[in-house]
Design a protein around this motif. Structure first.
Motif, PDB file in Angstrom:
ATOM      1  N   MET A   1       0.833  -1.178   0.000  1.00  0.00           N
ATOM      2  CA  MET A   1       0.000   0.000   0.000  1.00  0.00           C
ATOM      3  C   MET A   1       0.888   1.256   0.000  1.00  0.00           C
TER       4      MET A   1
ATOM      5  N   LEU B   1       2.095   1.989  -3.547  1.00  0.00           N
ATOM      6  CA  LEU B   1       1.033   2.575  -4.344  1.00  0.00           C
ATOM      7  C   LEU B   1       0.882   4.066  -4.020  1.00  0.00           C
ATOM      8  N   THR B   2       0.942   4.404  -2.751  1.00  0.00           N
ATOM      9  CA  THR B   2       0.842   5.800  -2.335  1.00  0.00           C
ATOM     10  C   THR B   2       2.035   6.612  -2.837  1.00  0.00           C
TER      11      THR B   2
ATOM     12  N   LEU C   1      -4.920   4.612  -9.534  1.00  0.00           N
ATOM     13  CA  LEU C   1      -4.737   4.525  -8.085  1.00  0.00           C
ATOM     14  C   LEU C   1      -5.961   3.896  -7.410  1.00  0.00           C
TER      15      LEU C   1
ATOM     16  N   THR D   1      -5.812   0.332  -5.503  1.00  0.00           N
ATOM     17  CA  THR D   1      -6.262   0.231  -4.119  1.00  0.00           C
ATOM     18  C   THR D   1      -7.324  -0.853  -3.969  1.00  0.00           C
TER      19      THR D   1
ATOM     20  N   THR E   1      -6.750  -4.171  -1.672  1.00  0.00           N
ATOM     21  CA  THR E   1      -7.607  -4.442  -0.517  1.00  0.00           C
ATOM     22  C   THR E   1      -8.312  -5.790  -0.648  1.00  0.00           C
TER      23      THR E   1
END
Length: 65
Positions: free
Chosen positions: A1, A4-5, A43, A47, A51
């Motif tokens: 995560m 990705l951020t 994005l 995400t 998840t």
């Protein structure tokens, strides 16, 4: 995560966004708009995919722990 951020942050910094700021229009929409919304959509999709791959944490019963 975190990756990705960080990747999203790097794709949205002004020097890189400026690369796509040309007088090119697709269906009357500037190229920069397609880039920004494309990154945003990527994005969101990334995400959602991450998840769904992360296993859910088991719930603790009250009184345990």
């Amino acid at each position: 995560m975190f990756l990705l951020t960080a990747g999203g942050l790097l794709l949205l910094v002004p020097p890189l966004v400026h690369v796509f700021n040309h007088d090119i229009a697709v269906f009357g929409v500037p190229q920069i708009v397609f880039y920004l919304f494309g990154v945003w959509l990527a994005l969101i999709a990334g995400t959602a995919w991450l998840t769904n791959r992360i296993p859910a944490e088991p719930r603790q019963e009250e009184g345990e722990g």
